[in-house]
Design an enzyme around this catalytic site. Sequence first.
Site, PDB file in Angstrom:
ATOM      1  N   LYS A  25       0.850  -1.203   0.000  1.00 30.41           N
ATOM      2  CA  LYS A  25       0.000   0.000   0.000  1.00 30.41           C
ATOM      3  C   LYS A  25       0.880   1.244   0.000  1.00 30.41           C
ATOM      4  O   LYS A  25       2.071   1.182   0.357  1.00 30.41           O
ATOM      5  CB  LYS A  25      -0.929   0.032   1.228  1.00 30.41           C
ATOM      6  CG  LYS A  25      -0.239  -0.004   2.606  1.00 30.41           C
ATOM      7  CD  LYS A  25       0.249   1.313   3.144  1.00 30.41           C
ATOM      8  CE  LYS A  25       0.977   1.171   4.484  1.00 30.41           C
ATOM      9  NZ  LYS A  25       1.877   2.287   4.805  1.00 30.41           N
ATOM     10  N   ASP A 149      -1.400  -1.493  10.792  1.00 27.43           N
ATOM     11  CA  ASP A 149      -1.780  -1.459   9.371  1.00 27.43           C
ATOM     12  C   ASP A 149      -2.412  -2.761   8.905  1.00 27.43           C
ATOM     13  O   ASP A 149      -2.925  -2.840   7.793  1.00 27.43           O
ATOM     14  CB  ASP A 149      -0.518  -1.284   8.490  1.00 27.43           C
ATOM     15  CG  ASP A 149       0.040   0.123   8.529  1.00 27.43           C
ATOM     16  OD1 ASP A 149      -0.581   0.984   9.174  1.00 27.43           O
ATOM     17  OD2 ASP A 149       1.101   0.341   7.906  1.00 27.43           O
TER      18      ASP A 149
HETATM   19  O1  C5P Z   1       1.360  -1.343  15.212  1.00 22.88           O
HETATM   20  P1  C5P Z   1       2.764  -1.544  14.757  1.00 22.88           P
HETATM   21  O2  C5P Z   1       3.465  -2.636  15.514  1.00 22.88           O
HETATM   22  O3  C5P Z   1       2.893  -1.726  13.282  1.00 22.88           O
HETATM   23  O4  C5P Z   1       3.525  -0.187  15.086  1.00 22.88           O
HETATM   24  C1  C5P Z   1       4.932  -0.097  15.157  1.00 22.88           C
HETATM   25  C2  C5P Z   1       5.273   1.072  16.071  1.00 22.88           C
HETATM   26  O5  C5P Z   1       4.896   2.301  15.452  1.00 22.88           O
HETATM   27  C3  C5P Z   1       4.546   1.038  17.398  1.00 22.88           C
HETATM   28  O6  C5P Z   1       5.262   0.330  18.357  1.00 22.88           O
HETATM   29  C4  C5P Z   1       4.451   2.501  17.763  1.00 22.88           C
HETATM   30  O7  C5P Z   1       5.667   2.922  18.325  1.00 22.88           O
HETATM   31  C5  C5P Z   1       4.349   3.181  16.409  1.00 22.88           C
HETATM   32  N1  C5P Z   1       2.943   3.508  16.048  1.00 22.88           N
HETATM   33  C6  C5P Z   1       2.309   4.544  16.699  1.00 22.88           C
HETATM   34  N2  C5P Z   1       1.015   4.880  16.358  1.00 22.88           N
HETATM   35  C7  C5P Z   1       0.378   4.202  15.382  1.00 22.88           C
HETATM   36  C8  C5P Z   1       1.008   3.136  14.701  1.00 22.88           C
HETATM   37  C9  C5P Z   1       2.308   2.816  15.059  1.00 22.88           C
HETATM   38  O8  C5P Z   1       2.874   5.179  17.582  1.00 22.88           O
HETATM   39  N3  C5P Z   1      -0.874   4.555  15.055  1.00 22.88           N
END
Ligand code: C5P
Length: 305
Positions: A25, A149
């Site tokens: 994406k 995501d």
């Molecule tokens: O959710 P995911 O593990 O993909 O996110 C990776 C990191 O990105 C999280 O640990 C967080 O630090 C940051 N993040 C965030 N806010 C979001 C998505 C991701 O702070 N909406």
Amino acid sequence: METSASYPDVVALDDGGVSVFSPAKINLGLRVMGRRPDGYHELDTVFQEISWTDQIDFHPATEWSLEVRGFELDIGESNLVTRAAFLLSHYSTMPCKARVVLRKSIPMGGGLGGGSSNGAITLIGLSRLWGLDWPIERLHPIAEEIGSDCPFFLYGGMARGMGRGERLTLLPGCHPGLALLVVPPYGISTGWVFEQGGFPLTDDEKNAIFKFCPDSDFEPGTPFWRICNDLENIVLNKYPDLLDIRRRLLDLGAEAAALSGSGSTVFGLFQEYSRAMHAAQQFESPFQTRICRMVSRRRTDSPAA
Ligand code: C5P
């Protein structure tokens, strides 16, 4: 080859397995509304599926194995295929048995959602392989556990993502342009980018709707929306070569150019293939270029949770 009516990308294999494409994406705009008490950030973004895919084959087997082709990748729980398989096995109480072959093409750490897509597609593929056939709505909360995501890739097409990115409003059609992706030879950690942002705490989710790009920019049918990415300054300050790529894309005729998600990929939007191709030829190694079509949602039977 037989395909599933509810999810056309699931192709049945001769040995009783299934093969599923796992798409990338880009983010057509990303606003950060603020930091939440749980450390995540409240987002308002538009996800757009593009025509760059990995492929994952799920074969019947008597134990769990994962083979990755194309890139060197850990196959433990840091790999979102493995994580998705373990979680689905846990929630369904099915034994975690499958021989999975992941053919990687989408770069890692590029802001293209490749790992999240692999996790979501694993939920779909194993749900079929194990005869669960769970509807997408039932897989959605598991996808949320895998990553912010990840739920988007259960649906694909174009969708507005709020909350951490997991609260989706499915949008019809797709962006009408082509995306020229310029991918540098390094990835960027999403966690690091959010940390650097120093976004203030918020618990006011309602603001998100009103702070998003004006309706004229958001309305599908308007050829090129204003692209705004609140993570861009953080990343472009640290990586001036990406700032230069964005400037060159605009000089080469892109109607808009932006960082995808937290980077490292920078994309330019074009209407004509010939212009996109000409622009692509101006970037040299170690930068990788790829012209992608925007992809509409193929599934029609499931509203977003
Ligand atoms: O959710 P995911 O593990 O993909 O996110 C990776 C990191 O990105 C999280 O640990 C967080 O630090 C940051 N993040 C965030 N806010 C979001 C998505 C991701 O702070 N909406």
